[in-house]
Design an enzyme around this catalytic site. Structure first.
Site, PDB file in Angstrom:
ATOM      1  N   LEU A   1       0.829  -1.198   0.000  1.00 57.34           N
ATOM      2  CA  LEU A   1       0.000   0.000   0.000  1.00 57.34           C
ATOM      3  C   LEU A   1       0.871   1.258   0.000  1.00 57.34           C
ATOM      4  CD1 LEU A   1      -2.553  -1.297   2.632  1.00 57.34           C
ATOM      5  CD2 LEU A   1      -2.980  -0.995   0.182  1.00 57.34           C
ATOM      6  N   PRO A   2       0.316   2.400  -0.430  1.00 57.50           N
ATOM      7  CA  PRO A   2       1.138   3.600  -0.627  1.00 57.50           C
ATOM      8  C   PRO A   2       1.728   4.217   0.637  1.00 57.50           C
ATOM      9  CG  PRO A   2      -0.929   3.758  -1.849  1.00 57.50           C
ATOM     10  CD  PRO A   2      -1.054   2.585  -0.934  1.00 57.50           C
TER      11      PRO A   2
ATOM     12  N   THR B   1       6.215   0.322   1.372  1.00 52.67           N
ATOM     13  CA  THR B   1       7.316   1.178   1.811  1.00 52.67           C
ATOM     14  C   THR B   1       6.709   2.336   2.590  1.00 52.67           C
ATOM     15  OG1 THR B   1       8.663   0.588  -0.108  1.00 52.67           O
ATOM     16  CG2 THR B   1       9.282   2.573   1.095  1.00 52.67           C
TER      17      THR B   1
ATOM     18  N   LYS C   1      15.206  -0.636   3.190  1.00 50.73           N
ATOM     19  CA  LYS C   1      14.561  -0.134   1.969  1.00 50.73           C
ATOM     20  C   LYS C   1      14.668   1.384   1.865  1.00 50.73           C
ATOM     21  CE  LYS C   1      12.057   0.120  -1.748  1.00 50.73           C
ATOM     22  NZ  LYS C   1      10.670  -0.331  -1.876  1.00 50.73           N
TER      23      LYS C   1
ATOM     24  N   LYS D   1       7.886  10.306  -2.333  1.00 50.41           N
ATOM     25  CA  LYS D   1       7.375   9.831  -1.044  1.00 50.41           C
ATOM     26  C   LYS D   1       8.437   9.048  -0.286  1.00 50.41           C
ATOM     27  CE  LYS D   1       5.336   6.028  -0.659  1.00 50.41           C
ATOM     28  NZ  LYS D   1       5.643   4.632  -0.237  1.00 50.41           N
TER      29      LYS D   1
END
Length: 232
Positions: A2-3, A33, A107, A182
């Site tokens: 998911l975002p 992430t 990440k 983001k």
């Protein structure tokens, strides 16, 4: 996957509400992430309701890796035995990064590097273009020299260098500028938490903000190459 953290938290709160009367040893793998703290809090929610184990397992490899099941997974665990059978359906490399949240930490640090090398690669190739170099030949030079990176070799920003890259499809179906922005902001926020001053973070964030404001938010991040040419 998911975002943002708020989406992950919201989805898992609904899942918990639906199954909390059925304690079990389920395995929840989240490849979003997001910020490390939200992931840790979500893991604690799963544990406190006796619903199993929550593992952060963000990925690297882009749309090409997803299509070919060659993604790299960075997993917030010290033991891959439980999660690897599932992850093998989507990836080829798996790293046990440590405690809960460590996969996301890896990440974010990786994507900070990606955010910067993506800009540098776009600028370097556009410089070569403006200086009149043969870009196919220049690409060979870069990818056998010290300028080589994932951005130059796998996700080359020049249309036509590789038919499989987003740049050869009008920068469609890749890792969007807004997503890169983001992730970069998440990395900067993580650095702030440990009081690390990132020398290039703020300037890089301004570059991605400029590209977003130019209406290119959904284009692959390598579109910076085209933006530089169009803005000349």
């Amino acid at each position: 996957m998911l975002p943002e953290g708020k989406h992950v938290r919201g989805v898992y709160e609904r899942i918990i509400e639906a199954i909390k009367s059925e304690p079990s040893d389920r395995l929840f793998i989240d490849s979003s992430t997001i910020d490390v703290q939200t992931s840790i809090e979500t893991s604690n929610l799963i544990k406190s309701n006796n619903l199993g184990t929550f593992v952060d397992a963000p990925v690297s490899g882009g749309t090409v890796g997803a299509a070919n099941a060659t993604l790299t997974f960075m997993v917030g665990t010290e033991d891959l035995n439980t999660v690897e059978p599932t992850l093998k359906m989507m990836g080829s490399r798996f790293f046990a990064c440590g405690k809960q949240g460590a996969g996301l930490a890896a990440k974010l640090a990786n994507n900070y590097i990606l955010a910067l090398t993506n800009i540098a690669t776009a600028e370097g190739f556009q410089l070569a273009n403006q200086l009149g170099l043969d870009l196919a030949k220049f690409s060979e030079i870069v990818n056998t020299s010290s300028g080589r990176s994932w951005s130059s070799e796998v996700n080359n920003p020049v249309p036509g260098i590789s038919p499989s890259t987003p740049s050869s499809r009008d920068y469609e179906s890749g890792f969007g500028v807004s997503l890169m922005r983001k992730d970069l902001l998440l990395a900067i926020a993580a650095a702030d938490l440990v009081k690390l001053k990132l020398l290039l973070g703020s300037d890089a964030a301004k570059v991605y903000e400029t590209i977003v404001e130019a209406g290119l938010a959904r284009k692959d991040m390598s579109v910076i190459y085209k933006y530089l040419e169009d803005s000349k």
